[in-house]
Design a protein around this motif. Structure first.
Motif, PDB file in Angstrom:
ATOM      1  N   LYS A   1       0.312  -1.069  -0.280  1.00  0.00           N
ATOM      2  CA  LYS A   1      -0.173   0.556  -0.267  1.00  0.00           C
ATOM      3  C   LYS A   1       1.108   1.263   0.211  1.00  0.00           C
ATOM      4  CE  LYS A   1      -4.285  -2.494   1.583  1.00  0.00           C
ATOM      5  NZ  LYS A   1      -4.603  -2.566   3.651  1.00  0.00           N
ATOM      6  N   ILE A   2       2.244   0.903   1.017  1.00  0.00           N
ATOM      7  CA  ILE A   2       2.639   2.567   0.898  1.00  0.00           C
ATOM      8  C   ILE A   2       3.243   2.814  -0.899  1.00  0.00           C
ATOM      9  CG2 ILE A   2       4.910   3.435   1.601  1.00  0.00           C
ATOM     10  CD1 ILE A   2       4.455   1.716   4.388  1.00  0.00           C
ATOM     11  N   VAL A   3       3.456   1.348  -1.452  1.00  0.00           N
ATOM     12  CA  VAL A   3       4.375   1.691  -2.583  1.00  0.00           C
ATOM     13  C   VAL A   3       3.653   2.001  -3.872  1.00  0.00           C
ATOM     14  CG1 VAL A   3       5.616   0.307  -4.226  1.00  0.00           C
ATOM     15  CG2 VAL A   3       6.136  -0.396  -2.103  1.00  0.00           C
ATOM     16  N   GLU A   4       2.327   1.365  -3.861  1.00  0.00           N
ATOM     17  CA  GLU A   4       1.540   2.490  -4.779  1.00  0.00           C
ATOM     18  C   GLU A   4       1.166   3.343  -4.574  1.00  0.00           C
ATOM     19  OE1 GLU A   4      -0.519  -2.125  -5.623  1.00  0.00           O
ATOM     20  OE2 GLU A   4      -1.508  -1.080  -3.698  1.00  0.00           O
ATOM     21  N   ALA A   5       1.043   4.640  -2.947  1.00  0.00           N
ATOM     22  CA  ALA A   5       0.595   5.296  -2.797  1.00  0.00           C
ATOM     23  C   ALA A   5       1.870   6.398  -2.812  1.00  0.00           C
ATOM     24  CB  ALA A   5      -0.205   5.636  -1.154  1.00  0.00           C
ATOM     25  N   LYS A   6       2.992   6.035  -3.408  1.00  0.00           N
ATOM     26  CA  LYS A   6       4.176   7.299  -3.541  1.00  0.00           C
ATOM     27  C   LYS A   6       4.009   6.946  -4.459  1.00  0.00           C
ATOM     28  CE  LYS A   6       5.031   7.842   1.118  1.00  0.00           C
ATOM     29  NZ  LYS A   6       5.542   8.932   1.426  1.00  0.00           N
ATOM     30  N   LEU A   7       3.709   6.318  -5.559  1.00  0.00           N
ATOM     31  CA  LEU A   7       4.747   6.085  -7.101  1.00  0.00           C
ATOM     32  C   LEU A   7       3.793   6.391  -7.489  1.00  0.00           C
ATOM     33  CD1 LEU A   7       7.170   3.216  -6.935  1.00  0.00           C
ATOM     34  CD2 LEU A   7       7.621   5.292  -6.485  1.00  0.00           C
ATOM     35  N   ASP A   8       3.546   6.813  -9.031  1.00  0.00           N
ATOM     36  CA  ASP A   8       2.441   6.786 -10.190  1.00  0.00           C
ATOM     37  C   ASP A   8       2.925   6.017 -11.279  1.00  0.00           C
ATOM     38  OD1 ASP A   8       5.029   7.557 -11.647  1.00  0.00           O
ATOM     39  OD2 ASP A   8       3.577   9.910 -11.535  1.00  0.00           O
ATOM     40  N   ARG A   9       2.345   5.882 -12.134  1.00  0.00           N
ATOM     41  CA  ARG A   9       2.133   5.020 -12.627  1.00  0.00           C
ATOM     42  C   ARG A   9       3.526   4.518 -13.878  1.00  0.00           C
ATOM     43  NH1 ARG A   9      -1.162   0.939 -13.597  1.00  0.00           N
ATOM     44  NH2 ARG A   9      -0.958   0.563 -16.623  1.00  0.00           N
ATOM     45  N   ARG A  10       3.205   6.584 -14.094  1.00  0.00           N
ATOM     46  CA  ARG A  10       5.049   6.085 -14.883  1.00  0.00           C
ATOM     47  C   ARG A  10       5.822   5.788 -14.644  1.00  0.00           C
ATOM     48  NH1 ARG A  10       9.359   9.086 -16.453  1.00  0.00           N
ATOM     49  NH2 ARG A  10       9.684   9.344 -18.724  1.00  0.00           N
ATOM     50  N   THR A  11       6.482   6.274 -12.730  1.00  0.00           N
ATOM     51  CA  THR A  11       7.583   5.453 -12.030  1.00  0.00           C
ATOM     52  C   THR A  11       7.518   4.275 -12.191  1.00  0.00           C
ATOM     53  OG1 THR A  11       7.058   7.986 -10.903  1.00  0.00           O
ATOM     54  CG2 THR A  11       8.557   6.054  -9.752  1.00  0.00           C
ATOM     55  N   LEU A  12       6.038   3.528 -11.694  1.00  0.00           N
ATOM     56  CA  LEU A  12       5.867   2.372 -11.924  1.00  0.00           C
ATOM     57  C   LEU A  12       6.677   1.575 -13.203  1.00  0.00           C
ATOM     58  CD1 LEU A  12       2.698   1.541 -10.049  1.00  0.00           C
ATOM     59  CD2 LEU A  12       5.188   0.911  -8.665  1.00  0.00           C
ATOM     60  N   TYR A  13       6.113   2.449 -14.325  1.00  0.00           N
ATOM     61  CA  TYR A  13       7.256   1.971 -15.827  1.00  0.00           C
ATOM     62  C   TYR A  13       8.283   1.524 -15.379  1.00  0.00           C
ATOM     63  CZ  TYR A  13       2.488   0.978 -17.955  1.00  0.00           C
ATOM     64  OH  TYR A  13       0.976  -0.259 -17.663  1.00  0.00           O
ATOM     65  N   GLU A  14       9.100   2.756 -15.114  1.00  0.00           N
ATOM     66  CA  GLU A  14      10.428   3.019 -14.909  1.00  0.00           C
ATOM     67  C   GLU A  14      10.774   2.114 -13.948  1.00  0.00           C
ATOM     68  OE1 GLU A  14      10.935   6.793 -13.520  1.00  0.00           O
ATOM     69  OE2 GLU A  14      10.704   7.666 -15.004  1.00  0.00           O
ATOM     70  N   GLN A  15      10.451   1.520 -12.969  1.00  0.00           N
ATOM     71  CA  GLN A  15      10.837   0.847 -12.536  1.00  0.00           C
ATOM     72  C   GLN A  15      10.764  -0.850 -12.628  1.00  0.00           C
ATOM     73  OE1 GLN A  15      11.973   1.209  -9.279  1.00  0.00           O
ATOM     74  NE2 GLN A  15      13.124  -0.666  -8.907  1.00  0.00           N
ATOM     75  N   LEU A  16       9.981  -1.108 -13.568  1.00  0.00           N
ATOM     76  CA  LEU A  16       9.597  -2.128 -14.386  1.00  0.00           C
ATOM     77  C   LEU A  16      10.885  -2.364 -15.609  1.00  0.00           C
ATOM     78  CD1 LEU A  16       8.202  -5.097 -14.892  1.00  0.00           C
ATOM     79  CD2 LEU A  16       6.825  -3.406 -16.671  1.00  0.00           C
ATOM     80  N   ALA A  17      10.985  -1.616 -16.138  1.00  0.00           N
ATOM     81  CA  ALA A  17      12.640  -1.504 -17.083  1.00  0.00           C
ATOM     82  C   ALA A  17      13.302  -1.766 -16.228  1.00  0.00           C
ATOM     83  CB  ALA A  17      12.026  -0.287 -17.970  1.00  0.00           C
ATOM     84  N   GLU A  18      13.753  -1.226 -15.304  1.00  0.00           N
ATOM     85  CA  GLU A  18      14.812  -1.388 -14.597  1.00  0.00           C
ATOM     86  C   GLU A  18      15.126  -3.094 -14.350  1.00  0.00           C
ATOM     87  OE1 GLU A  18      16.737  -0.156 -10.100  1.00  0.00           O
ATOM     88  OE2 GLU A  18      15.865   1.288 -11.264  1.00  0.00           O
ATOM     89  N   GLU A  19      14.332  -3.361 -13.549  1.00  0.00           N
ATOM     90  CA  GLU A  19      14.644  -4.391 -13.044  1.00  0.00           C
ATOM     91  C   GLU A  19      13.813  -5.751 -13.922  1.00  0.00           C
ATOM     92  OE1 GLU A  19      14.435  -5.345  -9.867  1.00  0.00           O
ATOM     93  OE2 GLU A  19      13.515  -3.295  -8.830  1.00  0.00           O
ATOM     94  N   CYS A  20      14.081  -5.630 -15.275  1.00  0.00           N
ATOM     95  CA  CYS A  20      13.543  -6.823 -16.598  1.00  0.00           C
ATOM     96  C   CYS A  20      15.274  -6.675 -16.868  1.00  0.00           C
ATOM     97  CB  CYS A  20      12.802  -5.836 -17.456  1.00  0.00           C
ATOM     98  SG  CYS A  20      11.219  -6.379 -17.510  1.00  0.00           S
ATOM     99  N   SER A  21      15.582  -4.998 -16.962  1.00  0.00           N
ATOM    100  CA  SER A  21      16.935  -4.893 -16.961  1.00  0.00           C
ATOM    101  C   SER A  21      17.529  -5.934 -16.084  1.00  0.00           C
ATOM    102  CB  SER A  21      17.876  -3.678 -17.361  1.00  0.00           C
ATOM    103  OG  SER A  21      18.443  -3.508 -17.270  1.00  0.00           O
ATOM    104  N   GLU A  22      17.685  -6.096 -14.884  1.00  0.00           N
ATOM    105  CA  GLU A  22      18.568  -6.432 -14.247  1.00  0.00           C
ATOM    106  C   GLU A  22      18.136  -7.697 -13.806  1.00  0.00           C
ATOM    107  OE1 GLU A  22      17.554  -4.739  -9.797  1.00  0.00           O
ATOM    108  OE2 GLU A  22      17.961  -3.027 -10.501  1.00  0.00           O
ATOM    109  N   LEU A  23      17.007  -8.761 -14.231  1.00  0.00           N
ATOM    110  CA  LEU A  23      16.760  -9.917 -14.762  1.00  0.00           C
ATOM    111  C   LEU A  23      17.132 -10.750 -16.282  1.00  0.00           C
ATOM    112  CD1 LEU A  23      14.511 -12.723 -14.440  1.00  0.00           C
ATOM    113  CD2 LEU A  23      13.280 -11.417 -16.074  1.00  0.00           C
ATOM    114  N   ALA A  24      17.153  -9.789 -17.395  1.00  0.00           N
ATOM    115  CA  ALA A  24      18.562  -9.931 -18.264  1.00  0.00           C
ATOM    116  C   ALA A  24      19.258 -10.164 -17.842  1.00  0.00           C
ATOM    117  CB  ALA A  24      17.938  -8.974 -19.258  1.00  0.00           C
ATOM    118  N   GLN A  25      20.154  -9.396 -16.903  1.00  0.00           N
ATOM    119  CA  GLN A  25      21.517  -9.698 -16.462  1.00  0.00           C
ATOM    120  C   GLN A  25      21.960 -10.760 -15.746  1.00  0.00           C
ATOM    121  OE1 GLN A  25      24.291  -7.673 -16.878  1.00  0.00           O
ATOM    122  NE2 GLN A  25      23.147  -6.923 -18.422  1.00  0.00           N
ATOM    123  N   ALA A  26      20.962 -11.229 -15.177  1.00  0.00           N
ATOM    124  CA  ALA A  26      20.303 -12.085 -14.341  1.00  0.00           C
ATOM    125  C   ALA A  26      20.189 -13.835 -15.241  1.00  0.00           C
ATOM    126  CB  ALA A  26      19.912 -12.402 -13.405  1.00  0.00           C
TER     127      ALA A  26
END
Length: 101
Positions: free
Chosen positions: A6-31
């Motif tokens: 709930k804290i994460v969802e309240a603090k981050l907007d959709r654009r920021t979540l998409y940015e976070q998704l891109a970062e996490e996908c990049s880290e997944l690719a590296q792994a």
């Protein structure tokens, strides 16, 4: 964990979540690339043990799923099993095999 979500969802907007998704996908690719090296599937090996590389891959998969969940994107087993990706992928692989024969 729901209170943290709930804290994460309240603090981050959709654009920021998409940015976070891109970062996490990049880290997944590296792994995934690290797993190739750990399993010695390339000539560029790593001293990272296979079990550690696999654990890191799993952690990154979970991170991607968490962000997708925050975005309201949830794939069920049925979605995965019935995806047209399977057909496209299999056909492409079959076509590659007929080209090399």
């Amino acid at each position: 964990m729901n209170e943290y979500k709930k804290i994460v969802e309240a603090k981050l907007d959709r654009r920021t979540l998409y940015e976070q998704l891109a970062e996490e996908c990049s880290e997944l690719a590296q792994a995934a690339l690290k797993c190739i090296r750990a399993e010695q599937l390339s000539n560029n090996v790593t001293p990272t043990p296979v079990c550690e590389a696999h654990a890191n891959l799993f952690d990154e998969i979970v991170d991607v799923l968490i962000v997708l969940n925050c975005l309201g994107i949830k794939a069920s087993t049925s979605d995965i099993n019935n995806s047209p990706k399977w057909k496209r992928w299999a056909e492409r692989l079959e076509n590659e095999n007929t080209k090399t024969n």
